[in-house]
Design an enzyme around this catalytic site. Structure first.
Site, PDB file in Angstrom:
ATOM      1  N   ASP A   1      -4.431  -2.432  -3.240  1.00 59.73           N
ATOM      2  CA  ASP A   1      -5.738  -1.781  -3.340  1.00 59.73           C
ATOM      3  C   ASP A   1      -5.695  -0.647  -4.375  1.00 59.73           C
ATOM      4  OD1 ASP A   1      -4.379   0.242  -2.009  1.00 59.73           O
ATOM      5  OD2 ASP A   1      -5.578   0.137  -0.197  1.00 59.73           O
TER       6      ASP A   1
ATOM      7  N   GLU B   1       2.108   4.030  -4.422  1.00 53.60           N
ATOM      8  CA  GLU B   1       1.575   2.697  -4.737  1.00 53.60           C
ATOM      9  C   GLU B   1       2.591   1.893  -5.541  1.00 53.60           C
ATOM     10  OE1 GLU B   1      -1.037   1.443  -3.421  1.00 53.60           O
ATOM     11  OE2 GLU B   1      -2.334   3.123  -2.896  1.00 53.60           O
TER      12      GLU B   1
ATOM     13  N   HIS C   1      -9.432  -0.306   2.556  1.00 57.95           N
ATOM     14  CA  HIS C   1     -10.210   0.118   3.720  1.00 57.95           C
ATOM     15  C   HIS C   1     -11.426  -0.795   3.949  1.00 57.95           C
ATOM     16  CE1 HIS C   1      -7.647   3.617   3.784  1.00 57.95           C
ATOM     17  NE2 HIS C   1      -7.898   3.757   2.509  1.00 57.95           N
TER      18      HIS C   1
ATOM     19  N   ASP D   1       0.843  -1.190   0.000  1.00 60.08           N
ATOM     20  CA  ASP D   1       0.000   0.000   0.000  1.00 60.08           C
ATOM     21  C   ASP D   1       0.878   1.239   0.000  1.00 60.08           C
ATOM     22  OD1 ASP D   1      -2.377   1.389  -0.122  1.00 60.08           O
ATOM     23  OD2 ASP D   1      -2.771   1.309   2.015  1.00 60.08           O
ATOM     24  N   GLY D   2       0.353   2.286  -0.598  1.00 61.41           N
ATOM     25  CA  GLY D   2       0.990   3.587  -0.583  1.00 61.41           C
ATOM     26  C   GLY D   2       0.036   4.594   0.018  1.00 61.41           C
TER      27      GLY D   2
ATOM     28  N   ASP E   1      -1.706  -0.616   5.142  1.00 61.87           N
ATOM     29  CA  ASP E   1      -2.232   0.741   5.174  1.00 61.87           C
ATOM     30  C   ASP E   1      -1.694   1.490   6.391  1.00 61.87           C
ATOM     31  OD1 ASP E   1      -4.163   2.867   4.248  1.00 61.87           O
ATOM     32  OD2 ASP E   1      -4.997   2.454   6.230  1.00 61.87           O
TER      33      ASP E   1
END
Length: 151
Positions: free
Chosen positions: A70, A48, A121, A9-10, A131
């Site tokens: 994501d 990302e 999320h 994740d970024g 995250d």
């Protein structure tokens, strides 16, 4: 060939703004590795991509990789063939984040990589973990300079 599952994740506080990456690797043997880095000024798209690049760089030998993100930007660019089109186009040099796409392709060629999109999320434990890692890295006092970001 060993199988490795990777979650990435970024995050970015402001766009552009302070950014962070998070990644979590799980080997077939059950070994895990997590990591994160913060950047002073960057974008969410760059974070990302950097998360995937840095995670793949942790692998010491060719692996069969299931990479979960994501980021539709990352997953769709690879899975829908857009990246291959960009690479074969003379206009690729004008493409945003070209430096990172080239690095990602270089890292992916070392392995058998499949990229999967997961809803961010949501109630996915590993996605929540990366995250948190990425978000925390945004606030790190030891943030790096994103060398490819054009100021």
């Amino acid at each position: 060939m060993q199988k490795v599952v990777i979650f990435t994740d970024g995050a970015c506080k402001g766009n552009p703004g302070r950014g962070g990456i998070g990644f979590y690797l799980i080997s077939e043997a059950g070994k895990t590795l997590k990591g994160s880095k913060g950047y002073r000024r960057t974008t969410s798209s760059r974070m990302e991509l950097m998360a995937a690049i840095e995670a793949l760089r942790c692998l010491k030998f060719p692996c069969k990789v299931e990479l979960y993100t994501d980021s539709r930007y990352l997953a769709d660019s690879v899975n829908k063939g857009w990246l291959n089109s960009w690479l074969s186009s003379p206009y690729f040099l004008n493409r945003k984040n070209e430096d990172l796409w080239r690095k990602l392709v270089c890292e992916m060629r070392k392995h058998q990589v499949s990229i999967h999109w997961i809803k961010g999320h949501s109630d996915h434990a590993q996605n929540r973990l990366v995250d948190r890692l990425a978000s925390k890295a945004c606030s790190s006092s030891r943030c790096l300079v994103d060398p490819g970001y054009v100021y």
